[in-house]
Structure formats: C-alpha cells, structure tokens
Scaffold this motif. Structure first.
Motif, PDB file in Angstrom:
ATOM      1  N   LEU A 237      -6.227  14.147 -59.135  1.00 47.65           N
ATOM      2  CA  LEU A 237      -7.631  14.324 -59.485  1.00 47.65           C
ATOM      3  C   LEU A 237      -8.574  14.212 -58.290  1.00 47.65           C
ATOM      4  O   LEU A 237      -9.510  15.013 -58.168  1.00 47.65           O
ATOM      5  N   PRO A 238      -8.380  13.232 -57.385  1.00 52.13           N
ATOM      6  CA  PRO A 238      -9.290  13.158 -56.226  1.00 52.13           C
ATOM      7  C   PRO A 238      -9.272  14.411 -55.353  1.00 52.13           C
ATOM      8  O   PRO A 238     -10.285  14.740 -54.721  1.00 52.13           O
ATOM      9  N   TRP A 240      -9.267  17.382 -56.294  1.00 50.72           N
ATOM     10  CA  TRP A 240     -10.061  18.440 -56.909  1.00 50.72           C
ATOM     11  C   TRP A 240     -11.555  18.145 -56.838  1.00 50.72           C
ATOM     12  O   TRP A 240     -12.354  18.869 -57.421  1.00 50.72           O
ATOM     13  N   THR A 241     -11.903  17.063 -56.144  1.00 44.44           N
ATOM     14  CA  THR A 241     -13.299  16.665 -56.013  1.00 44.44           C
ATOM     15  C   THR A 241     -13.699  16.737 -54.551  1.00 44.44           C
ATOM     16  O   THR A 241     -12.897  16.447 -53.657  1.00 44.44           O
ATOM     17  N   SER A 242     -14.925  17.113 -54.295  1.00 47.84           N
ATOM     18  CA  SER A 242     -15.419  17.196 -52.924  1.00 47.84           C
ATOM     19  C   SER A 242     -15.322  15.849 -52.217  1.00 47.84           C
ATOM     20  O   SER A 242     -15.549  14.791 -52.821  1.00 47.84           O
ATOM     21  N   VAL A 245     -18.538  14.015 -52.460  1.00 44.49           N
ATOM     22  CA  VAL A 245     -18.764  13.427 -53.784  1.00 44.49           C
ATOM     23  C   VAL A 245     -17.970  12.130 -53.926  1.00 44.49           C
ATOM     24  O   VAL A 245     -18.481  11.114 -54.422  1.00 44.49           O
ATOM     25  N   ARG A 246     -16.720  12.144 -53.479  1.00 41.86           N
ATOM     26  CA  ARG A 246     -15.893  10.932 -53.576  1.00 41.86           C
ATOM     27  C   ARG A 246     -16.479   9.800 -52.737  1.00 41.86           C
ATOM     28  O   ARG A 246     -16.516   8.637 -53.168  1.00 41.86           O
ATOM     29  N   ALA A 249     -19.561   8.411 -54.365  1.00 45.62           N
ATOM     30  CA  ALA A 249     -19.190   7.556 -55.499  1.00 45.62           C
ATOM     31  C   ALA A 249     -18.865   6.143 -55.033  1.00 45.62           C
ATOM     32  O   ALA A 249     -19.238   5.150 -55.690  1.00 45.62           O
ATOM     33  N   ILE A 290      -9.168   8.286 -50.788  1.00 43.27           N
ATOM     34  CA  ILE A 290      -9.148   9.711 -50.484  1.00 43.27           C
ATOM     35  C   ILE A 290      -7.781  10.146 -49.971  1.00 43.27           C
ATOM     36  O   ILE A 290      -7.285  11.233 -50.293  1.00 43.27           O
TER      37      ILE A 290
END
Length: 413
Positions: A237-238, A240-242, A245-246, A249, A290
């Motif tokens: 899942l990480p 698939w995220t920018s 953005v991570r 967060a 990450i």
C-alpha cells in the motif's frame, strides 16, 4: 572431452566457427536493445556526466580576466603585482562591466576569498574613472586587499579551465597559499560530517527495515492464503502513495499535538508531550515506513521458494525449532536479505524530502545540501561535487558489497 581430443589449432578454429555462427544472433539482440541503450545514454548517462563535469569546470576567471592572467605569467607571487598587471586587470574589468560578467567573476572568487564579490562590484563601478598611470595606486586605495599577494595568487591559480576546488571542498580540503593540500578549519569543515551522517542514517534505516521486514515476510509466507494476501496488500500500500503524501502524513502523526502524542498521554505512558517531529527518531521512523517494502519483498520472494518440508525434516531428525530455523531456513534467505538491504541502503543515501520535512537541522542528509546549492546559492559546481562524492561512495559500497557477498547471491526473486 571433445576439446581434449582435438589439436590446439583445430580447437581455435572450432571456437572461431562457433563465434561466427553466433554473431548474427548477437547482432540481432544488440539491434533490439539499441533503442533502449540510446535512450538511457541520452536521458540518464549524458545528463549525469555533464552535471559531474560541472564539478571541475572553471571558466569564470579564465574568460573574464584573460589579459590579467597573461600579465601574471612572470609574477613572482610574493610581492604586490606591478603596474602592468593592474592595468590589464582594469582593462578586463572594464570589458566585464560592458558584458555584465563582473558579478559572475566576483561570485566565483568569493568562494575562495570571502568578500571578493563586493570588492569586484565596487571596483567595477569605478573602473572607467581611474587615471592612467595611477591605476595600481587607485585600485589599492579602494580596498587594501588588492595589495595582498594572496589575492592575486588565487586569481593566478584559476588560469586553467578545470579546477579541483569544488571536489576538494566537498571532502573538507583546500589549497593554501603554497598550493599544498590542507584541511579546512574545524569550524568550517562540515561535508565529511554530513557524509558520515548520511551513511549512518541510511545504515540505521536498513537495519530497522530488516528487523521489521524479515519476521513480517516469514509470517506472510506461513500464513493462510487469504491472510497472506491481505498482509501483502498492506505492505504494498505505501508504494501506491506519493512519497510527499507519506512524509506529510508522518508530520501530522509526529507533531507535538499529533496523534501519537495524544495516544501516549491518553494511555498515561507519558505526562508531557514528547518532541517527535524534527528529530532523528522521526526521520528514521518515516524513512523506515517508506523503505520497508523494498527490504521485505525480496526476502518474501526468496522465502516462497524454500520448501516447507525442509523444516519438518529437520524437526523430525531432532533439531530444536530455533536451531532448525537458523541453521536450515535462515541461510537460504540470505540472497533476498542481501538484495533488500542493498536496495534500501542505496535508496536511503539519496533521501531529500523526508529529512527536510521530518528531520531537524542535525538530520539533514547530503542530498539536502545538494538541493540548497542548486536552488538557493546557484552554486552548480559545489552541488555537482557533492553529488559526485555521493555517487562515488554509493558505487564503492555497491561493488564492495558484491565482492563480499557475490553477485550470484543477490536475488530479487
């Protein structure tokens, strides 16, 4: 066996025949790969090569002060240069004023002599009003630094189109007035400390991801299919995220009034809010989150190839569970561990966004300083030198790792 029965001349002829037979296939394969090779050369290798060349390029003094450098050819380097040098210098500055290159010259010399940019710009504004025959005295009158032989020695040693200045500064070295290498003063020597910090943070992130990723990969490997699929999804899942953005967060989670501090105080683990953001802990935590998939996935891929029957066989032969795991199972996962750790370590060396947002001043890595020199200081030479040092260290670690572990033992799956 066949080669042993043939004469050496016949063996050589056979090898040549085989090579000739394979040549069309090799040329065909090369032709298919040629577009990709050209694409990589044009979009990857060439820009990096040109950028690294910037770390030794030195055109500013040579192009702006040609007459001055020619006049300094016979200078002894120990006394203030003669009138002819100052006359040539005034002529060059007058031309630089008309071509708007004086600021560039001052900026370049300012790297080696603090305050040179202001001296150059101040003198350039007056250069057309100097009296012939009195140029030396009037230039020195504007600033006593022009009478210092050390100032002119710096100008003289920049006669070449290439310079080691940026690369030497990137490893906290400098050339003194005698043109010998010396260490930069301790209060100014920062780059080796930054490089060591970068390696240390990358190493901590690698060890942390290994400590978390290895048992997680093992659990996924032995879990039922549905549970393993869900856990694998959570791991992926990480990815698939920018990255931004991570990291953002984690800024929300780690800040003083963030969720983590609220949970800790609600559970009465701490009575005061902890400083988690802008710390080394926050940097390591965010980077570990990450990088975890990059360490875990190669290990998981190798674990899936290990037959479960091996562990059962070891247990049936009397081996304790822990002994069977570490002596039978764990050694077979080393190719995945090596690949995952190497990938995570190398990727962590180039981190920029996460330390910039989550880390404090003592957590900034080498890439942050490269970005500062490019975006704020516009010092491309220094940025290229630091990038070259980082590239050299990365390649050295990579080839050392290959030498110690072996390329055949590093597998991604």
């Amino acid at each position: 066996m066949i080669q042993s029965l043939l004469a050496p001349r016949e063996t050589s002829a056979l090898r040549r025949s085989v090579k000739r037979a394979d040549r069309p296939h090799q040329l065909r394969a090369f032709g298919l790969a040629l577009p990709a090779i050209v694409f990589l050369l044009l979009t990857f290798a060439a820009p990096i090569g040109y950028f690294l060349l910037t770390s030794v390029k030195n055109p500013e003094v040579r192009e702006t002060l040609p007459q001055t450098l020619a006049a300094l050819t016979g200078w002894d380097g120990e006394t203030t240069p003669p009138e002819s040098v100052f006359t040539a210098f005034a002529s060059d500055l007058s031309q630089a004023k008309r071509s708007n290159t004086a600021a560039t010259l001052g900026k370049r010399l300012n790297y080696e002599i603090p305050g040179m940019r202001s001296r150059i710009m101040s003198l350039t504004r007056k250069i057309d009003h100097l009296a012939p025959g009195m140029i030396k005295a009037e230039i020195i009158a504007t600033d006593p630094a022009w009478a210092d032989p050390g100032t002119w020695r710096v100008i003289q040693r920049n006669v070449g189109s290439l310079t080691p200045y940026y690369l030497l500064t990137a490893v906290d070295l400098q050339r003194n007035d005698q043109n010998t290498l010396t260490r930069i003063a301790k209060d100014q020597a920062v780059f080796l400390d930054i490089l060591g910090r970068t390696l240390w943070i990358a190493g901590l992130v690698t060890l942390t991801t290994l400590a978390l990723g290895f048992p997680t990969a093992y659990i996924i490997c032995i879990a039922p299919a549905r549970v393993a699929a869900l856990m694998t999804l959570l791991v992926l899942l990480p990815l698939w995220t920018s990255l931004l953005v991570r990291t953002t967060a984690w800024v929300v989670l780690l800040q003083t009034d963030g969720i983590i501090n609220q949970i800790l105080m609600a559970l009465h683990i701490t009575t005061d809010k902890m400083q988690l953001i802008l710390t080394r802990f926050g940097t390591i935590t965010a980077m570990t989150h990450i990088q975890l998939p990059f360490t875990l996935l190669p290990i998981l891929a190798i674990m899936k190839t290990i037959p479960p029957a091996q562990m059962r066989a070891a247990r049936s032969l009397g081996a304790p569970p822990i002994s069977a795991f570490w002596r039978i199972y764990a050694p077979q996962t080393l190719p995945g561990v090596a690949a995952g750790c190497l990938m995570t370590f190398i990727l962590s060396l180039g981190y920029y966004i996460t330390p910039a947002l989550v880390g404090g001043p003592r957590d900034q890595m080498l890439s942050n300083f490269i970005a500062t020199y490019i975006n704020r200081d516009l010092n491309w030479g220094m940025a290229a030198a630091l990038a070259g040092v980082l590239l050299f260290v990365t390649l050295s670690i990579y080839f050392l790792f290959l030498r110690l572990v072996g390329a055949d033992r590093i597998r991604l799956g």
